[in-house]
Scaffold this motif. Structure first.
Motif, mmCIF file in Angstrom:
data_model
loop_
_atom_site.group_PDB
_atom_site.id
_atom_site.type_symbol
_atom_site.label_atom_id
_atom_site.label_comp_id
_atom_site.label_asym_id
_atom_site.label_seq_id
_atom_site.Cartn_x
_atom_site.Cartn_y
_atom_site.Cartn_z
ATOM 1 N N LEU A 295 0.832 -1.207 0.000
ATOM 2 C CA LEU A 295 0.000 0.000 0.000
ATOM 3 C C LEU A 295 0.866 1.256 0.000
ATOM 4 C CD1 LEU A 295 -2.884 1.140 0.163
ATOM 5 C CD2 LEU A 295 -2.745 0.931 2.643
ATOM 6 N N ALA A 296 1.948 1.247 0.775
ATOM 7 C CA ALA A 296 2.816 2.422 0.868
ATOM 8 C C ALA A 296 3.490 2.732 -0.462
ATOM 9 C CB ALA A 296 3.873 2.203 1.947
ATOM 10 N N LEU A 297 3.720 1.707 -1.278
ATOM 11 C CA LEU A 297 4.360 1.917 -2.580
ATOM 12 C C LEU A 297 3.439 2.602 -3.582
ATOM 13 C CD1 LEU A 297 6.277 -1.475 -2.955
ATOM 14 C CD2 LEU A 297 7.242 0.772 -2.421
ATOM 15 N N ASP A 298 2.140 2.611 -3.284
ATOM 16 C CA ASP A 298 1.160 3.257 -4.163
ATOM 17 C C ASP A 298 0.744 4.582 -3.511
ATOM 18 O OD1 ASP A 298 -0.994 4.062 -5.706
ATOM 19 O OD2 ASP A 298 -1.811 2.034 -5.926
ATOM 20 N N ARG A 299 1.414 5.665 -3.885
ATOM 21 C CA ARG A 299 1.182 6.954 -3.221
ATOM 22 C C ARG A 299 -0.264 7.424 -3.375
ATOM 23 N NH1 ARG A 299 6.541 10.633 -4.680
ATOM 24 N NH2 ARG A 299 8.082 9.289 -3.648
ATOM 25 N N GLU A 300 -0.805 7.232 -4.558
ATOM 26 C CA GLU A 300 -2.172 7.695 -4.798
ATOM 27 C C GLU A 300 -3.170 6.943 -3.921
ATOM 28 O OE1 GLU A 300 -5.393 7.934 -8.495
ATOM 29 O OE2 GLU A 300 -3.253 7.629 -8.917
ATOM 30 N N GLU B 178 -15.086 5.238 3.138
ATOM 31 C CA GLU B 178 -15.674 5.935 4.277
ATOM 32 C C GLU B 178 -15.363 7.431 4.217
ATOM 33 O OE1 GLU B 178 -15.789 5.421 9.160
ATOM 34 O OE2 GLU B 178 -14.317 4.339 7.952
ATOM 35 N N LEU B 179 -14.135 7.779 3.829
ATOM 36 C CA LEU B 179 -13.718 9.174 3.770
ATOM 37 C C LEU B 179 -14.295 9.891 2.559
ATOM 38 C CD1 LEU B 179 -9.967 8.727 4.794
ATOM 39 C CD2 LEU B 179 -11.833 9.613 6.212
ATOM 40 N N SER B 180 -14.410 9.164 1.448
ATOM 41 C CA SER B 180 -14.951 9.755 0.223
ATOM 42 C C SER B 180 -15.825 8.715 -0.480
ATOM 43 C CB SER B 180 -13.810 10.211 -0.693
ATOM 44 O OG SER B 180 -14.316 10.806 -1.865
ATOM 45 N N PRO B 181 -17.044 8.510 0.010
ATOM 46 C CA PRO B 181 -17.872 7.421 -0.519
ATOM 47 C C PRO B 181 -18.264 7.648 -1.976
ATOM 48 C CG PRO B 181 -19.089 8.740 1.087
ATOM 49 C CD PRO B 181 -17.700 9.244 1.088
ATOM 50 N N PRO B 182 -18.217 6.602 -2.804
ATOM 51 C CA PRO B 182 -18.731 6.696 -4.174
ATOM 52 C C PRO B 182 -20.211 7.057 -4.142
ATOM 53 C CG PRO B 182 -17.495 4.653 -3.836
ATOM 54 C CD PRO B 182 -17.681 5.270 -2.495
ATOM 55 N N ALA C 183 -2.836 7.745 -0.068
ATOM 56 C CA ALA C 183 -3.357 9.073 0.252
ATOM 57 C C ALA C 183 -4.855 9.027 0.536
ATOM 58 C CB ALA C 183 -3.068 10.040 -0.895
ATOM 59 N N LYS C 184 -5.557 8.048 -0.037
ATOM 60 C CA LYS C 184 -6.998 7.926 0.182
ATOM 61 C C LYS C 184 -7.325 7.540 1.627
ATOM 62 C CE LYS C 184 -7.855 6.475 -4.595
ATOM 63 N NZ LYS C 184 -8.335 5.368 -5.462
ATOM 64 N N TYR C 185 -6.337 6.961 2.327
ATOM 65 C CA TYR C 185 -6.524 6.585 3.729
ATOM 66 C C TYR C 185 -6.160 7.725 4.687
ATOM 67 C CZ TYR C 185 -6.836 1.667 2.290
ATOM 68 O OH TYR C 185 -7.209 0.476 1.712
ATOM 69 N N GLY C 186 -5.559 8.793 4.150
ATOM 70 C CA GLY C 186 -5.096 9.877 5.000
ATOM 71 C C GLY C 186 -3.605 9.863 5.219
ATOM 72 N N GLY C 187 -2.871 9.044 4.451
ATOM 73 C CA GLY C 187 -1.415 9.024 4.551
ATOM 74 C C GLY C 187 -0.875 7.753 5.183
ATOM 75 N N ARG C 188 0.449 7.552 5.023
ATOM 76 C CA ARG C 188 1.103 6.326 5.498
ATOM 77 C C ARG C 188 1.028 6.186 7.019
ATOM 78 N NH1 ARG C 188 4.986 8.013 1.510
ATOM 79 N NH2 ARG C 188 5.015 6.587 -0.285
ATOM 80 N N SER C 189 1.268 7.266 7.741
ATOM 81 C CA SER C 189 1.314 7.161 9.208
ATOM 82 C C SER C 189 -0.035 6.751 9.778
ATOM 83 C CB SER C 189 1.765 8.493 9.819
ATOM 84 O OG SER C 189 0.900 9.541 9.419
#
Length: 657
Positions: free
Chosen positions: A418-423, A547-551, A426-432
């Protein structure tokens, strides 16, 4: 893809065996340190099965990770001009489900497909097996309202069965026999399913592109969770599911599986291959096949049809249970269904990959009693030697570290992927944030695993003893588990936890007590964990992209649904009074002929209304065309002043309560 379709299977299973052999060798050295005893044989057998199953899961993540680093060269089936004329029936079997939620999901899905250029190839069928009077009439009323809003009378259909023979599988089979000749493909949905029009159109294109493709299964993502437990499962499904399914797709190829919903099926293949038998014998392992989807996929493969997993497609969603107890109720059905697959393991004609799927499903539940047996045998066999449980010497420590690595490295690979896919990250709110969520999920899973172990052990024993499971609608609402329910359901967990602690102290002293704490502590506190995890949770650590940006389709399907507080009598009165609802109900009610009891029933309803009827009488009334017609005509042909009081407000519906 390799030219030899069995090469990935051989490579995958060889890797599983290699990893398992190392663990078996280490465990053998541990238990043979002081010589061989008969108890060691049982101990090794239970460990060997469990460790092999652990290696099987590890290899899915490992192969999925490396296969994603080397993208497949093969082009998707949908490329090129493959549209054809294939017509698609979207079917949703329902059984006493929340009507508004079902209709919202269906409307969101069908409206989405109608926006696509190929949307004209799709029709929608609601296949009701509902047995509750209120649900039955409410479904028809909601369907009629949808038709009035949309004007899609020739595209959206409703059918109700008076006798739900064969449950969901029988419902779909009846549809295929009745309407199958009109359609080339069928998309099967669950009552909580949502799919995007883009995905549905793409599924149709791929089926048209490959005439040997019998079934194409999508990967549903969990949505709509609001409790801590539900959001935990939702996060786990979203973060870990993709990598594991890439590994699954690697070795299964065209020998895939069916998960019962959110999949497209070639109608001709399904009708030819998927007639299900009744299993011999009484009890939990006989009768109707509960987990029919695995068997149907196997039957398609046996006749040469391809069954594939569309792991690359998004736009497929479902809801999950919101509490430990609701998840356990669902698992009770799945456990019995999967254990029934033991009947088919050695059946002639099944492909080898089908047998692997069936065995994997069986071990998914048998692993729990095996784990419990392993703990007990470890305490009895090794503890009574005066050594305590394994962990004192270097080999035992190495085995422990090896086991922990097999458990945790797959999760780590998922986060690296997941971390290797930046796009995507980012949908989760970032790596941390996603990594912190992973730590919370891992810790929570460790606490919940022993509880599920006891649940599944209970279910396996119940199935083997012949206890049949009930068929009920799933509760997907985060209502919260009460303390009374938690204590009632989790008493067995508490007793098992205390029993293991006493056994550990008796056989191995305080060393054994500490060794078993990771298992016994969650069991002792299982009522508390069950209640707390069923409560609503707003933590951002478990947030998913949907959840953050529902379709739009998900947002529409999951908007707050109105729950009707009105009783059965209200819905029957509406059906008897309102001509559109009355006509729609009669259209799906075959003539039964005049029965001896009809005159008394008609008089009773006409004079007093449906509120005086018993449940059996209400069901009979809704199935009697003659009774319904006569009461409806009497209500409208009698002058209002001469009507019994219960019918004088006939013009007030739907506002009347």
């Amino acid at each position: 893809m390799p030219a030899d379709p069995m090469k990935p299977v051989v490579l995958f299973l060889a890797s599983v065996l290699g990893l398992a052999l190392l663990g078996w060798a280490l465990f053998t050295r541990v238990i043979l340190a002081d010589g061989w005893q008969w108890g060691d044989l049982l101990l090794f057998a239970s460990f060997a099965l469990l460790f092999g199953y652990l290696c099987f899961g590890f290899c899915h993540a490992a192969f999925g990770f490396f296969s994603r680093r080397r993208p497949a060269v093969r082009k998707p089936d949908s490329e090129g001009e493959h549209d054809g004329e294939g017509r698609v029936a979207i079917v949703m079997p329902v059984y006493n489900e929340p009507v508004e939620r079902v209709m919202q999901g269906l409307e969101a899905t069908f409206n989405s497909v109608l926006e696509e250029a190929d949307g004209t190839y799709f029709d929608l069928f609601i296949l009701s097996d509902s047995t509750k009077v209120r649900k039955w009439v409410e479904e028809k009323e909601a369907w009629l309202r949808w038709l009035q809003r949309s004007g899609l009378d020739t595209r959206i259909f409703y059918r109700h069965r008076n006798h739900n023979t064969g449950r969901k599988a029988g419902n779909v089979a009846d549809f295929c026999n009745e309407y199958g000749d009109r359609y080339d493909f069928m998309v099967v949905l669950d009552a909580d399913s949502v799919m995007t029009g883009e995905t549905l159109v793409e599924l149709r294109r791929r089926m048209n592109a490959n005439p040997r493709l019998g079934l194409l299964q999508t990967v549903p993502r969990l949505v709509g969770a609001s409790s801590f437990y539900g959001r935990l499962q939702q996060f786990s499904n979203r973060v870990y599911g993709g990598l594991f399914l890439s590994g699954l797709s690697y070795w299964q190829g065209e020998g895939g599986n069916f998960w019962g919903h959110n999949a497209i099926i070639r109608m001709k293949a399904f009708k030819e291959c998927c007639g299900l038998p009744l299993l011999p014998g009484p009890g939990g392992l006989g009768g109707e096949i509960l987990s029919h989807d695995f068997v149907e996929a196997g039957l398609l493969r046996a006749k040469g049809w391809e069954v594939r997993l569309a792991e690359d497609l998004a736009g497929s969603y479902e809801e999950g249970p919101q509490s430990l107890i609701e998840a356990a109720r669902r698992d009770r059905r799945w456990c019995e269904g999967n254990l029934q697959h033991s009947t088919f393991l050695l059946s002639k004609g099944l492909r080898q990959r089908t047998r692997i799927h069936l065995a994997n499903g069986i071990l998914g539940y048998l692993s729990s009693p095996l784990w419990l047996v392993l703990i007990v045998l470890s305490l009895l066999v090794l503890g009574n030697r005066g050594e305590g449980p394994p962990g004192g010497d270097g080999v035992a420590l190495l085995l422990l570290l090896y086991t922990v690595a097999l458990l945790l490295v797959p999760k780590l690979l998922c986060f690296v992927d997941l971390a290797l896919d930046r796009e995507e990250v980012a949908k989760y709110g970032g790596r941390s944030r996603v990594f912190a969520g992973g730590i919370l999920e891992t810790f929570s899973s460790i606490l919940l695993a022993p509880i599920n172990m006891v649940f599944h052990t209970q279910f396996v024993i119940a199935a083997l003893l012949g206890c049949k499971v009930r068929w009920d609608a799933q509760n997907r609402d985060a209502e919260g588990t009460s303390w009374e329910e938690a204590w009632t359901v989790h008493r067995a967990h508490l007793f098992v936890g205390l029993g293991l602690q006493l056994l550990a102290v008796f056989t191995s002293g305080w060393t054994g007590f500490l060794f078993t704490l990771p298992v016994t502590l969650p069991l002792v506190f299982s009522p508390f964990l069950s209640v707390c995890t069923s409560r609503p949770s707003q933590t951002r650590l478990l947030a998913t992209p949907e959840e953050l940006s529902p379709p739009p389709e998900v947002a529409s399907a999951l908007r707050p649904a109105k729950s009707s507080p009105l009783d059965d009598s209200y819905w029957i009165r509406r059906m008897l009074i309102e001509p559109p609802l009355h006509i729609a109900h009669l259209a799906g009610t075959p003539p039964t002929g005049r029965q001896e009891r009809d005159a008394k029933l008609i008089e009773k309803v006409y004079r007093n209304g449906p509120s005086v009827l018993s449940e059996e009488e209400k069901t009979y009334l809704l199935q009697s065309r003659d009774c319904l017609e006569e009461i409806h005509l009497a209500i409208w042909q009698t002058p209002k002043r001469e009507l019994p009081k219960v019918w004088r407000r006939r013009g007030d519906f739907p506002a009347a309560a």
